[in-house]
Design an enzyme around this catalytic site. Structure first.
Site, PDB file in Angstrom:
ATOM      1  N   GLU A  26       0.973  -1.201   0.194  1.00  0.00           N
ATOM      2  CA  GLU A  26      -0.162   0.053  -0.017  1.00  0.00           C
ATOM      3  C   GLU A  26       0.863   1.160   0.136  1.00  0.00           C
ATOM      4  O   GLU A  26       1.412   1.636   0.989  1.00  0.00           O
ATOM      5  CB  GLU A  26      -0.981   0.146   1.259  1.00  0.00           C
ATOM      6  CG  GLU A  26      -1.725   1.144   1.520  1.00  0.00           C
ATOM      7  CD  GLU A  26      -2.469   1.348   2.565  1.00  0.00           C
ATOM      8  OE1 GLU A  26      -2.532   2.387   3.298  1.00  0.00           O
ATOM      9  OE2 GLU A  26      -2.770   0.395   3.344  1.00  0.00           O
ATOM     10  N   LYS A  81     -11.435  -0.399   7.222  1.00  0.00           N
ATOM     11  CA  LYS A  81     -10.012  -0.394   7.860  1.00  0.00           C
ATOM     12  C   LYS A  81     -10.275   0.111   9.237  1.00  0.00           C
ATOM     13  O   LYS A  81     -10.771   1.075   9.382  1.00  0.00           O
ATOM     14  CB  LYS A  81      -9.026   0.466   7.089  1.00  0.00           C
ATOM     15  CG  LYS A  81      -7.709   0.629   8.064  1.00  0.00           C
ATOM     16  CD  LYS A  81      -6.761   1.420   7.212  1.00  0.00           C
ATOM     17  CE  LYS A  81      -6.937   3.023   7.057  1.00  0.00           C
ATOM     18  NZ  LYS A  81      -5.825   3.804   6.706  1.00  0.00           N
ATOM     19  N   THR A  99      -3.632   6.567   1.971  1.00  0.00           N
ATOM     20  CA  THR A  99      -4.057   7.865   2.237  1.00  0.00           C
ATOM     21  C   THR A  99      -4.555   8.735   1.114  1.00  0.00           C
ATOM     22  O   THR A  99      -4.404   9.763   0.914  1.00  0.00           O
ATOM     23  CB  THR A  99      -2.650   8.672   2.621  1.00  0.00           C
ATOM     24  OG1 THR A  99      -1.955   7.627   3.516  1.00  0.00           O
ATOM     25  CG2 THR A  99      -2.925   9.963   3.541  1.00  0.00           C
TER      26      THR A  99
END
Length: 209
Positions: free
Chosen positions: A43, A131, A71
């Site tokens: 990621e 998440k 992000t």
């Protein structure tokens, strides 16, 4: 690759590494070290200058890895990531426009959630994995409690996951975990061998779970 295939691959590996860096080269070397250590879900966060370039390089270099973007704060950034080859999108919070865009292109969207209401909202917009962030604010027991009334909820805790507690989270029902600095801290001093070694420790511990 189909969305369901990507999600299944990610869940099978059970570990995503959060890749940061001050430059494209630093982030790429960090990801490469994690790959050598056995991690296959990478990621790349948009805190990296030129994050989309890092993703392009990783997608080209590692055809057996899942390369995604982290992000991601808005749909515009998600689209940039998808055009760079990102196979999944991760956000620190839930964003409706990003969810819709990812659904449009059949790209998994993993939004950050802290409450049952946030998780339910995210799944209503198509999120298959949410998440739990920041994970250090919770304990593995939180996932057990959520999965009582919501056994179908797939949760990936991120933040505060380390070698000592990782398997506790998995045993509690986490579909996978996200780990950053606990693995990549060596990159700050360009010690990419240390990053590889830490990655290997996490992979080995997961295999023994």
């Amino acid at each position: 690759m189909q969305m369901l295939t990507i999600l299944n691959e990610m869940a099978a590996h059970k570990l995503a590494v959060v890749v940061r860096g001050n430059t494209v080269d630093e982030a790429e070397q960090t990801a490469a070290a994690c790959y050598r250590g056995g991690i296959r879900v990478l990621e790349v966060t948009f805190t990296v200058p030129g994050a989309d370039e890092v993703m392009k390089r990783l997608v080209k270099s590692y055809d057996d890895a899942m390369v995604g973007a982290g992000t991601v704060l808005d749909a515009e950034t998600a689209r940039t990531a998808i055009l760079a080859g990102a196979q999944f999108i991760v956000s620190p919070g839930f964003d409706e426009a990003t969810a819709k865009l990812c659904n449009r292109y059949h790209i998994p969207y993993l939004p950050g959630c802290m409450t049952i209401t946030e998780m339910l909202t995210a799944t209503e917009y198509g999120a298959q994995i949410v998440k739990l962030f920041p994970g250090q604010q919770f304990s593995p027991e939180f996932i057990r409690n959520v999965k009582g009334p919501l056994p179908h909820m797939n949760i990936m805790p991120t933040g505060g996951i380390n070698l000592d507690n990782m398997n506790e989270w998995i045993d509690a029902g986490a579909v996978m975990v996200g780990v950053g600095g606990e693995i990549t801290k060596g990159a700050k001093t360009a010690d990419f061998d240390a990053v590889e070694a830490e990655a290997a420790k996490f992979v080995q511990k997961l295999r023994g779970a």
